[in-house]
Structure formats: structure tokens, C-alpha cells
Scaffold this motif. Sequence first.
Motif, PDB file in Angstrom:
ATOM      1  N   TRP A 168       2.783 -30.452  -1.433  1.00 57.40           N
ATOM      2  CA  TRP A 168       3.189 -29.383  -2.344  1.00 57.40           C
ATOM      3  C   TRP A 168       3.318 -29.906  -3.779  1.00 57.40           C
ATOM      4  O   TRP A 168       2.956 -29.234  -4.736  1.00 57.40           O
ATOM      5  N   HIS A 169       3.812 -31.121  -3.921  1.00 56.35           N
ATOM      6  CA  HIS A 169       3.925 -31.727  -5.247  1.00 56.35           C
ATOM      7  C   HIS A 169       2.546 -31.901  -5.873  1.00 56.35           C
ATOM      8  O   HIS A 169       2.348 -31.683  -7.072  1.00 56.35           O
ATOM      9  N   GLU A 170       1.584 -32.271  -5.048  1.00 59.99           N
ATOM     10  CA  GLU A 170       0.214 -32.437  -5.552  1.00 59.99           C
ATOM     11  C   GLU A 170      -0.340 -31.108  -6.048  1.00 59.99           C
ATOM     12  O   GLU A 170      -1.082 -31.048  -7.046  1.00 59.99           O
ATOM     13  N   LEU A 171       0.059 -30.021  -5.386  1.00 63.47           N
ATOM     14  CA  LEU A 171      -0.436 -28.695  -5.750  1.00 63.47           C
ATOM     15  C   LEU A 171       0.282 -28.114  -6.961  1.00 63.47           C
ATOM     16  O   LEU A 171      -0.335 -27.493  -7.828  1.00 63.47           O
ATOM     17  N   GLU A 172       1.611 -28.292  -7.042  1.00 64.20           N
ATOM     18  CA  GLU A 172       2.403 -27.575  -8.050  1.00 64.20           C
ATOM     19  C   GLU A 172       3.368 -28.472  -8.818  1.00 64.20           C
ATOM     20  O   GLU A 172       4.258 -27.965  -9.511  1.00 64.20           O
ATOM     21  N   GLY A 173       3.228 -29.779  -8.698  1.00 63.03           N
ATOM     22  CA  GLY A 173       4.191 -30.679  -9.321  1.00 63.03           C
ATOM     23  C   GLY A 173       4.191 -30.665 -10.827  1.00 63.03           C
ATOM     24  O   GLY A 173       5.219 -30.899 -11.471  1.00 63.03           O
ATOM     25  N   ASN A 174       3.050 -30.390 -11.428  1.00 64.82           N
ATOM     26  CA  ASN A 174       2.936 -30.291 -12.896  1.00 64.82           C
ATOM     27  C   ASN A 174       3.520 -31.500 -13.628  1.00 64.82           C
ATOM     28  O   ASN A 174       4.204 -31.362 -14.652  1.00 64.82           O
ATOM     29  N   GLY A 175       3.284 -32.684 -13.088  1.00 67.99           N
ATOM     30  CA  GLY A 175       3.689 -33.896 -13.781  1.00 67.99           C
ATOM     31  C   GLY A 175       5.127 -34.311 -13.565  1.00 67.99           C
ATOM     32  O   GLY A 175       5.552 -35.358 -14.071  1.00 67.99           O
ATOM     33  N   TYR A 177       8.457 -35.806 -11.642  1.00 66.63           N
ATOM     34  CA  TYR A 177       8.687 -36.792 -10.604  1.00 66.63           C
ATOM     35  C   TYR A 177       8.853 -36.073  -9.264  1.00 66.63           C
ATOM     36  O   TYR A 177       9.411 -34.975  -9.199  1.00 66.63           O
ATOM     37  N   LEU A 178       8.401 -36.715  -8.195  1.00 66.24           N
ATOM     38  CA  LEU A 178       8.432 -36.086  -6.879  1.00 66.24           C
ATOM     39  C   LEU A 178       9.843 -35.644  -6.500  1.00 66.24           C
ATOM     40  O   LEU A 178      10.055 -34.508  -6.072  1.00 66.24           O
ATOM     41  N   GLN A 179      10.842 -36.524  -6.652  1.00 67.18           N
ATOM     42  CA  GLN A 179      12.193 -36.169  -6.236  1.00 67.18           C
ATOM     43  C   GLN A 179      12.764 -35.033  -7.088  1.00 67.18           C
ATOM     44  O   GLN A 179      13.482 -34.167  -6.577  1.00 67.18           O
ATOM     45  N   ASP A 180      12.442 -34.992  -8.373  1.00 69.85           N
ATOM     46  CA  ASP A 180      12.877 -33.871  -9.209  1.00 69.85           C
ATOM     47  C   ASP A 180      12.268 -32.560  -8.715  1.00 69.85           C
ATOM     48  O   ASP A 180      12.937 -31.517  -8.670  1.00 69.85           O
ATOM     49  N   PHE A 181      11.011 -32.615  -8.323  1.00 71.18           N
ATOM     50  CA  PHE A 181      10.331 -31.437  -7.782  1.00 71.18           C
ATOM     51  C   PHE A 181      10.999 -30.979  -6.487  1.00 71.18           C
ATOM     52  O   PHE A 181      11.238 -29.781  -6.281  1.00 71.18           O
ATOM     53  N   VAL A 182      11.316 -31.939  -5.619  1.00 69.83           N
ATOM     54  CA  VAL A 182      11.980 -31.627  -4.347  1.00 69.83           C
ATOM     55  C   VAL A 182      13.336 -30.971  -4.598  1.00 69.83           C
ATOM     56  O   VAL A 182      13.678 -29.944  -3.987  1.00 69.83           O
ATOM     57  N   SER A 183      14.128 -31.551  -5.480  1.00 70.80           N
ATOM     58  CA  SER A 183      15.456 -31.013  -5.770  1.00 70.80           C
ATOM     59  C   SER A 183      15.372 -29.593  -6.314  1.00 70.80           C
ATOM     60  O   SER A 183      16.139 -28.702  -5.915  1.00 70.80           O
TER      61      SER A 183
END
Length: 527
Positions: A168-175, A177-183
Motif C-alpha cells: 500500500w505504501h508503494e501505491l499511495e505513500g507519496n514519499g 516514511y513507511l511508519q508515518d504512512f502506517v500511523s
Amino acid sequence: MTKTTASLQHRLRVFQRSDKLPAIKGIRRGIERESLRITPEGQLAHTPHPHVLGSALSHAHITTDFSESLMEFITPVSDSVETLLAQLSDIHRYTVRHLAGEQLWPLSMPCLLRNDEHIPLAQYGSSNVGRMKTLYRQGLHHRYGSSMQVISGVHFNFSMPDSFWVEWHELEGNGRYLQDFVSEAYLGLIRNFYRYGWLIPYLFGASPALCGSFLQGREHKLPFERLGKGTLYLPYATSLRMSDLGYTNNAQAGLNISLSSLDKYVDSLRRAIGTHAPEFARIGVKVDGEYRQLNDNVLQIENELYAPIRPKRTAESGEKPSEALEARGVEYIEVRSVDVNPFSAVGIEAEQIRFLDTFLLWCLLTPSAPLDEEEIALNRRNFTKVVLEGRKPGLMLEQSAGEAMPLALLGEQYFGELAEVAELLDACCGRGCYGKAHAQQLAAMRDPELTLSAKVLHELKQRNTDILPFGLELSRRYNAHFTSIIPRYWDDNYFDEEGARSQARQRKLEGSDTVSFDDFLKDYFAQ
């Protein structure tokens, strides 16, 4: 099709692809189930936590919550529903076999109570950590009364696998950090839970009635009807546990804990902990040399926040929950609005778990705008309506712009989207189980008489009996069940050894304190 729905549909289509589908597999869950120890007559047990079960302070699976009599059973995190329930069953089995004639109460609302002073506080030994845990409970007793604190629930911990987040991060992460995206995504889930979470008490609420002893000395304005000799009920209630009588405490209604970002959540939580509360100051903190509460702030500690769902991160030794969240982000979410299912020996069934998987993944994948104060208030009103009269024919729930819609119609709309999420989970790992769980709850959505709360009331009315004999009959049945079955995951040796290890851990803690309790508290709150 709305923009929100279109975006959900897009995400579902992406994860339905054969190269993305495996990323869904491996949802991780944990359960914390609470249950009161009672006498064979249905009164609260006043005996200490059984020594044979180990240390309530440090046992991995068997502990206590507010009261010495309120047991809490904790499973490890598991990606298998079958393993999770096998572990929960074994914890119950071992405990029941070591209760020396006592039993476990199978309902969320308490058994026969005398008064607050006869509810023993949980004891955790002489270490500073153990004393602080008991003092925190002493503060809860003075602030809210002990009766509210011995209501039981099932806490459901949920997280998606790392593989899902990477995709999902690869699709919508928009740069980001992974953990910030998860949170951020988990906070979006929580916001949607506040919007749609009334479905949980509607379906899984199982406390439409209570023993009249619970209301001794308590003011309320609810139009209770009477059943039997001393049972009070509301004809369309789903979860009195989640009403202002119980778990959802009105004293915290104005806290305004922000869910717009993790930083703002942590800041607002800390602000509540650090804000002086005049009504609690009147209790006193240390009076005549004896502590009454940890402090006189709005919250003594973070755990005092009464919320139906929380963002969580496993804390390290000595670390506060907010510090763990701030340092390493959200790891999982904890759902706290599930009543104990009295028709299950362990308080929850596989179909419920799979529906919770479906519902929480739906909340996660559905776009989630920030919540403003008006929407927060609207969501709270809807939730209160459902817990008090959720099965009432034609019940209307508020929507934005002053509109209202029938609960039944809203439920149909939500279940249409939930069906697609259940289909996704079945395609990945469900073997039809998620579709079955969805169909079961859809039937209850369409026919309120199939909900747990309706089934409880039906049993009481059909027998014209009180909640006490109803609960005792179930308690005896489950007692016999657990004394007759064989272990499914852990044998007795495992629990014997964990009990001994937990007692050794407590003794080590008690021998390692280097400061007085007063200094320990000062250091804790100075951090």
C-alpha cells in the motif's frame, strides 16, 4: 458513486490482483477477555487472586484488571483465528480448574454487588510498580466508583501484516516514511470507526439488562423496565456497558483528544494528563499520609482514557504508551466496544472475529477525512442511540447537513461495501469463512431479533427470570465444559511453569527498587 466509494473500490480492485492478493494474508490479532470471579451463589468473590495462577503483575496470560476479582485473560498475537481461540480456551481451562469452587461470570454487566466498598482493589505486591498499579485503581474508585470498573468486555487487537503495508505504501505513500504512512492510515481507520462503529454494539452488544444492585446509589434518567425480582432492562438496548452507566464515562466527554495526526493525538493526550481537574482535586491526592489517587489531573495516566478504540504500540520496560507511540508510531489498534458474548464459553466466537477483521479492514481502506467538533458530537449521539435503543423499529441516525436516515437503511449500505471486503479476504485466506460471517451479521442487521442483545432478552423473558440465575446457569455450564475438555494448544505444564516464572519476576522487581514510593511517583510524572 461517491468519491469516497470510488476510492474504496479502486483500492479493493488493486488488492484483488493476483500479484497483490497475498499481501493481505497474515492479519494479526490478540484478545484480552475480562471476567469476574464469583461464588457459586453469584456474588462477587472476595478471595485474593489465586496464588496457583501466578503473579497478576507479571503473568503473560492470566492477570487482573480493576479488582482482585476481575480476571483478564490475554492471548499472544496470532495470525490464525483457530490458534487464537485455542489459546484463549486453554487459558480459561487452566484458570477454571484452579478456582477452588469459584466460577467465572459470563456476562459484561456485573453479578450481584453489595456496594463499592465491598469490591476489592487489585493487588500487585510491594514493588513501586505494583503499588502504583493499585493506587491508580484507588483513584478510579474515588473518581468514578468501583461498580463501573468491574464491568467486563472483550478487547480486540488488530493489525495488518507488513506485506500489506509495503504494497500500500508503494501505491499511495507519496514519499512519506513507511511508519508515518502506517500511523496515518491507522488513525484514518480510527476516525472511520467513530463514524461507523455503532455497528459493533448493534451486532455484538449483549448487555440490554442488568442486576438492580448495580444501580445502588447511582443517579440516572433511563426508563428501565423491570423483570423478575430485581432485573432492569431497556426493551431496545444493545449495550448498557457502553452507555453512560458503564464503560463510556460522561466525565471525559469534553476531553477533545485529536485524531487528525499522531503528533496531535499524543499532544492532546498529554495535555489531559497534565490538566488540573478541580472535581478530582476535592478528593485529595495524599490525605493524612495515605494516597487516594496518583494525581488530581483530568487523567491520572494514559490508560484512564475511556475510548472505544485506541492506537497502540508495544511499550518497552518503563516506557509510557504515549512515548512508545511518539517514538515508533502506531503498531496496532485496540477495539474496546465488544461485549462479552454470553453464548460463548470464551466470550467471543470465530464468526465475530472474522466480521471484526472485515469491518476494520473496511474502515482502513475507506478514505477518512478529519473529524471536526460537529461530526464528533454527531457520532457520539448516534452511538448513544444505538447502545440504548438500537433495535427500536424505525430508529433514525443523524447524517451530515442535518439529515437523518433509518439505521436499517444505513446498515444495508455499509454491508454492501463490507461484502466486497469479505470477498477479498476469502479470496486471500478465508475459504468462505468471511462470507459466512458476513451473511450471519447481515441477517442480524436485517432482523434485530438475531442480535446478541435480543437473544439475551428473549432468554430472560421466556423464562421470566432474573439476570442472576441466567448468568449462573451459563457459568455452571462453562465450568463443566472447561473441567472436561483436553488442552488444545498449551498443556498444564506450560501454565505451571509460567506461573512460577511470573512469581519470580515479581520477586525480582520487589527486590530491585532503589527509591521510595514517593520519589518513584515524582520521577514517573517528571519524565
